[in-house]
Design an enzyme around this catalytic site. Sequence first.
Site, PDB file in Angstrom:
ATOM      1  N   LEU A 122       0.814  -1.205   0.000  1.00 46.91           N
ATOM      2  CA  LEU A 122       0.000   0.000   0.000  1.00 46.91           C
ATOM      3  C   LEU A 122       0.853   1.263   0.000  1.00 46.91           C
ATOM      4  CD1 LEU A 122      -2.851  -0.991   2.501  1.00 46.91           C
ATOM      5  CD2 LEU A 122      -2.853  -1.084   0.011  1.00 46.91           C
TER       6      LEU A 122
ATOM      7  N   ASP B 246      -3.092   5.702   4.789  1.00 45.53           N
ATOM      8  CA  ASP B 246      -3.675   7.039   4.878  1.00 45.53           C
ATOM      9  C   ASP B 246      -3.607   7.585   6.298  1.00 45.53           C
ATOM     10  OD1 ASP B 246      -5.389   5.080   5.715  1.00 45.53           O
ATOM     11  OD2 ASP B 246      -7.159   5.849   4.680  1.00 45.53           O
TER      12      ASP B 246
END
Length: 610
Positions: free
Chosen positions: A426, A535
């Site tokens: 990611l 995030d």
Amino acid sequence: MFFETKNSITSQGDIAAAVSKDAGATWQQLGVVLDEEWHLSYPYVFSYNDMIYMMPESSKHGDLRLYRALDFPLTWKLEKVLMDKPLVDSVIIHFQGSYWLIGSDLSSYGAKQNGELSIWYSSSPLAPWNPHRHNPIRSVDNRSSFRNGGRPFIYDGDLYRIGKHSGGVSGHSVRIFRVEILTANEYKEVEVPFVIDKPLKDQNAWNGARSHHLDVQWLQSSQLWIGVMDGDRVPSRDSVHRLTIGYMLYGVTLVLVLLLGGFIGAIRCTLPLRWCAPQTEKRDHFFHAKQQFFLQYKLSSLISSLNKLGSLVGGRINYRTWKGRVYVAVLILFLAFLTCLGTHYIYDGSGAEGPYPVKGRYSQFTLLTMTYDARLWNLKMFVEHYSKCASVREIVVVWNKGQPPVQNELKSAVPVRVRVEDKNTLNNRFSIDKEIRTRAVMELDDDIMMPCDDLERGFKVWREHPNRIVGFYPRLAEGTPLEYRNERYARQQGGYNMILTGAAFMDHGLAFKRYWSKKAEVGRKTVDSFFNCEDVLLNFLFANASSMGTVEYVKPAWAIDMSKFSGVAISRNTQAHYHVRSKCLAQFSEIYGNLTAKMFFSSRGDDWDV
């Protein structure tokens, strides 16, 4: 630059001006510079004997007028009436020793429909004008492009005329014609190729619906040609057309509701015949009384027929039976459809979604999404939809796993670059990419679908706050230890302190550099271990670098999570997903400190963060 502007109260056209001091990048509005009691448009500006003149269209007044600049560009004085004819789209050009006035005369029969061209010549713009021998000039082949669509120009000794192609009320495109013969007795022109970028973004392009004016000039100071072209995202008079259709659909719906009420017996309407009762008249009004009696007889016959029809229709559907209920249900669904369709035409606009200026400027951003082979069908829809958004310059696809798509598999209105990664992580979402040519990057998951207008609003907010993460999904982390909370909880508490980067704008130079700094190395390892929280890490890195607010929320009009249909979402188990994120919060808070103070909803003042 001079242009027609419409008075919002009277809908009358006036001539306004704007000035640019940075080679056309930004424009300062100077306001209306010429206002008459009638409609003005098509401001044709030229110089003659060191004076500057303007010849706007004033066909509503029935003549063609010439104005001289007293204080350029703000003050103009009527110099003279050139012609007592309602000419439209008129131009004056000096060519081969004479001045030529070319326009369309709407006073002749059928001229308005055919857009015929008329020509006059003179030794001076101020001298009397002599009509061309063959006025009006006719051409079957080019009739749809005969009206002028801009300033004629001379190139390599040849004169070129710009015409507008009449594909609608104000034309859909411009065409260029080379004038081969121009004398007092003859006129001949041929169309030449004219290439301009096709509006691949459809209505979201600046000229997606139509263009009808082009002005090109040779700038002696820079030895360059410069061109200015108009464009529109919606057809001419689109708002009136849509309102008409919308209210017609409402009217049909109302009539059908009344009929449905009659069919099920809920509405009974009987018109009384006394409405048609004859009135006594004096003998001297015998003829008038006879006429009135005849009309009343006809009206009573009509009312009797309507009453019989009402009795025949009433109760025809028995809604207590299953068959009657099916009929009623189908009719109600159809009525709901007509109501929604009418509402769409009245309130939803044309469907065109344009960009928002910030300080008079427009800009563009790069759309970046991360995906893999199991979500290819998502990606195809994603690229086709978002590539048509007005401010999207390029789409970058971060390909994490599997066989990447070939270029022709993705239908796009902008360039698409597939960046194949060596490792499925990611962290690739924020990899430093020197090929990105815009400061702004919109990180958007390929399974999120929302209108282009939402992206444009988010982009405007980011341009006002370029050092922040601006996105559409707010979250709140609070408590001891920190606990990851959803948007509903954040709204209950009145604020948020994180923005999910699955749908967020950021300065990629700033964000990606922070993410791949030495300080973030431990955090990146945590992301790999959980295969989650990239995030969350970026939110902590922004908070760690600033004592001010670092996130901004923009509410989308609507958004659909397509992963709910595909079954390939990373976070299918919401409870387990939130538990992992709470673990990340605990680890990141120990390393990077706390997140910034809570940002409150409805605090920005633009009504986009409610």
